[in-house]
Design a protein around this motif. Structure first.
Motif, PDB file in Angstrom:
ATOM      1  N   LEU A  73       0.808  -1.229   0.063  1.00  0.00           N
ATOM      2  CA  LEU A  73      -0.117   0.373   0.025  1.00  0.00           C
ATOM      3  C   LEU A  73       1.017   1.196  -0.001  1.00  0.00           C
ATOM      4  N   VAL A  74       0.783   1.710  -0.805  1.00  0.00           N
ATOM      5  CA  VAL A  74       1.347   4.231  -1.303  1.00  0.00           C
ATOM      6  C   VAL A  74       0.567   4.756  -0.243  1.00  0.00           C
ATOM      7  N   GLY A  75       1.376   5.541   0.830  1.00  0.00           N
ATOM      8  CA  GLY A  75       0.533   6.589   0.842  1.00  0.00           C
ATOM      9  C   GLY A  75       0.111   8.059   0.308  1.00  0.00           C
ATOM     10  N   LYS A  76      -0.882   8.464  -0.610  1.00  0.00           N
ATOM     11  CA  LYS A  76      -1.284   9.613  -1.262  1.00  0.00           C
ATOM     12  C   LYS A  76      -2.082  10.717  -0.574  1.00  0.00           C
ATOM     13  N   ALA A  77      -1.195  11.443   0.843  1.00  0.00           N
ATOM     14  CA  ALA A  77      -2.308  12.191   1.486  1.00  0.00           C
ATOM     15  C   ALA A  77      -1.003  13.617   1.564  1.00  0.00           C
ATOM     16  N   PRO A  78      -1.546  14.969   1.942  1.00  0.00           N
ATOM     17  CA  PRO A  78      -1.133  16.114   1.820  1.00  0.00           C
ATOM     18  C   PRO A  78      -0.002  16.036   3.813  1.00  0.00           C
ATOM     19  N   TYR A  80       0.344  13.595   7.409  1.00  0.00           N
ATOM     20  CA  TYR A  80       0.167  11.899   7.991  1.00  0.00           C
ATOM     21  C   TYR A  80       0.089  12.018   9.434  1.00  0.00           C
ATOM     22  N   ASP A  81      -0.340  11.862  10.226  1.00  0.00           N
ATOM     23  CA  ASP A  81      -0.427  12.486  11.172  1.00  0.00           C
ATOM     24  C   ASP A  81       0.317  10.567  11.944  1.00  0.00           C
ATOM     25  N   ALA A  82       0.894  10.543  13.078  1.00  0.00           N
ATOM     26  CA  ALA A  82       1.509   9.435  13.723  1.00  0.00           C
ATOM     27  C   ALA A  82       1.694   9.296  15.146  1.00  0.00           C
ATOM     28  N   ASN A  83       1.434   7.596  15.144  1.00  0.00           N
ATOM     29  CA  ASN A  83       1.511   6.679  16.490  1.00  0.00           C
ATOM     30  C   ASN A  83       0.216   6.412  16.474  1.00  0.00           C
ATOM     31  N   PHE A  84      -0.110   5.877  17.451  1.00  0.00           N
ATOM     32  CA  PHE A  84      -1.050   5.211  17.759  1.00  0.00           C
ATOM     33  C   PHE A  84      -1.660   5.212  19.435  1.00  0.00           C
ATOM     34  N   TYR A  85      -2.448   5.255  19.340  1.00  0.00           N
ATOM     35  CA  TYR A  85      -2.278   5.167  21.059  1.00  0.00           C
ATOM     36  C   TYR A  85      -1.874   4.055  22.475  1.00  0.00           C
ATOM     37  N   ASN A  86      -2.117   3.257  21.576  1.00  0.00           N
ATOM     38  CA  ASN A  86      -0.774   1.708  22.257  1.00  0.00           C
ATOM     39  C   ASN A  86       0.271   1.551  21.776  1.00  0.00           C
ATOM     40  N   GLU A  87       1.344   2.664  21.067  1.00  0.00           N
ATOM     41  CA  GLU A  87       2.366   3.168  21.130  1.00  0.00           C
ATOM     42  C   GLU A  87       2.593   3.873  21.907  1.00  0.00           C
ATOM     43  N   ARG A 126      -2.618   7.094   8.896  1.00  0.00           N
ATOM     44  CA  ARG A 126      -2.008   7.304  10.222  1.00  0.00           C
ATOM     45  C   ARG A 126      -0.515   6.042  10.571  1.00  0.00           C
ATOM     46  N   ILE A 127       0.435   6.460  10.318  1.00  0.00           N
ATOM     47  CA  ILE A 127       1.237   5.702  10.134  1.00  0.00           C
ATOM     48  C   ILE A 127       2.411   5.277  11.778  1.00  0.00           C
ATOM     49  N   ASP A 128       2.552   4.144  11.772  1.00  0.00           N
ATOM     50  CA  ASP A 128       3.134   4.190  12.798  1.00  0.00           C
ATOM     51  C   ASP A 128       4.438   3.841  13.517  1.00  0.00           C
ATOM     52  N   HIS A 129       4.784   3.038  14.704  1.00  0.00           N
ATOM     53  CA  HIS A 129       6.608   3.000  14.145  1.00  0.00           C
ATOM     54  C   HIS A 129       7.219   2.581  13.310  1.00  0.00           C
TER      55      HIS A 129
END
Lengths: 290, 120
Positions: A73-78, A80-87, A126-129
């Protein structure tokens, strides 16, 4: 055309942020050496002077779920919010906001589809670690626009290892055919031997130091054919139950190219995992033209 | 048997702080309530577009209700999901750093390769 100025591959260890920022009694004994190695590794990206980062990683069941699971999957967005509550909860990772590069995302998607990779896309990712760890280690300013590329190393059935290598090789051609004067770095993170949620987790070293030694040699030597001959979806269960993350390293070997020795290699034997850091300069040593 | 539904439980509880605490304090009650209320939810759709056929079998329901993570491993629940949620619930009860993670490995020490299939 755009220039591929650096190819960088590493493990992503979500504990680095907390270990490197801890002070006093909370600071683990290995933190200072770890920080020294990361700062040296960071310089390999800095000296290539990139304008945009293509970030290869793998969502850990955060946004992508089993009711609708893409392989690539490729992100295409202006943005990216990042990291999630469990991280945040488990690793102390901060919330982040990264800029996207929609033009390069669109180019990667169009050219990738035309090259035979049926890439999924996301306009709100939303990208993760797996992506924020290398931002924290390699570009803590988080000032460059990114193109996230997610791979499925996590939820079987998985693509074959060979497909990761092929996608890496295609990504390089796609970047080098982008009509732009931008300097592009590709950064990808995965794992060497790793066990999560099994009996071999959190030992004094990674679960399979012998696999780690061989894996580091394959990556450092650009030995794609030898690696493909020895690694299969089945064989990757043996070094540790999360070792399929090694296929993201194989993707990065595909970006660097068959037989292309890494220009920078470093490792750190930590509890739980062997950390490993690699950089290639396609245009010549130190990111300068050959 | 539904490995998928086991994983859906672990995934949806882990991402919801209130559910994490509720599952820690009242595992059997939370599993029963979750199976009635959350199991049918198709995550990217409105509530009335519910899934009609998902249910745990007795073994799965009992393993979740007993916080029996070695049994969840044996049943093929995704090990990353199980580990993450159980760290969230029980790491706080251990004084030593990584104390819970090491106990977790110990309690799985009887497992040998090949591990149970986790494909869904």
């Amino acid at each position: 055309m755009a220039e591929l100025v650096a190819v960088i591959a590493s493990t992503h260890h979500p504990f680095y942020y907390r270990a490197s920022t801890a002070t006093g009694a909370d600071r683990p004994p290995f933190a200072d050496e770890w920080v020294r190695k990361i700062e040296a590794f960071r310089a390999t990206l800095t000296r290539a002077r990139p304008d945009v980062l293509v970030m290869v990683g793998s969502d850990h069941f955060h946004q992508l779920w089993l009711d609708n699971m893409p392989q690539f999957l490729v992100g295409k967005a202006p943005f990216y919010d990042a990291n999630f509550y469990n991280e945040e909860r488990e690793f102390g990772l901060p919330k982040m906001l990264l800029k996207g590069h929609e033009e390069l995302s669109a180019h990667v998607l169009r050219a990738g589809l035309d090259a035979g990779f049926d890439l999924a896309f996301s306009n709100e990712l939303r990208i993760d670690h797996s992506i924020t760890c290398p931002i924290i280690t390699l570009r803590p300013e988080a000032d460059l626009p990114i193109v996230p590329v997610y791979t499925n190393i996590f939820a079987p059935p998985l693509p074959q290892p060979k497909r990761f290598v092929q996608l890496g090789a295609a990504l390089r051609e796609i970047i080098e055919s982008w009509p732009s004067d931008q300097r592009v770095a590709v950064i990808g993170t995965g794992h060497l031997s790793l066990e999560l949620g099994g009996p071999r987790q959190f030992g004094p070293h990674g679960p399979d130091p012998d696999f780690d030694r061989r894996a580091v040699a394959w990556i450092a030597g650009g030995d794609i054919e030898e690696c493909l001959a020895e690694v299969s979806l089945e064989s990757l269960h043996a070094p540790g139950n999360a070792t399929h993350g090694f296929m993201d390293f194989m993707l990065m070997m595909g970006v660097a190219g068959e037989g292309r020795k890494a220009d920078y290699v470093d490792t750190l034997d930590l509890f739980h995992t062997m950390e490993a850091y690699f950089a290639w300069y396609p245009g010549g040593q130190n990111g300068e033209p050959a | 048997m539904s490995r998928y539904l086991l994983d859906k439980f672990l995934y949806t509880v882990d991402r919801d702080p209130a559910l994490v605490e509720r599952y820690r304090e009242d595992p059997a009650g939370t599993v029963a309530a979750w199976e009635a209320e959350y199991a049918p939810r198709l995550l990217n759709c409105v509530t009335h577009e519910a899934t009609t056929w998902l249910a745990f079998d007795d073994t799965e329901r009992a393993a979740l209700a007993a916080h029996d993570y070695p049994r969840l491993f044996e049943l093929g629940a995704h090990p990353f999901l199980t580990l993450t949620l159980f760290i969230a619930m029980f790491e706080r009860d251990h004084a030593e750093p990584l104390g819970f993670q090491r106990e977790y490995a110990e309690r799985l020490a009887h497992m040998t390769l090949p591990y149970p299939d986790i494909s869904t």
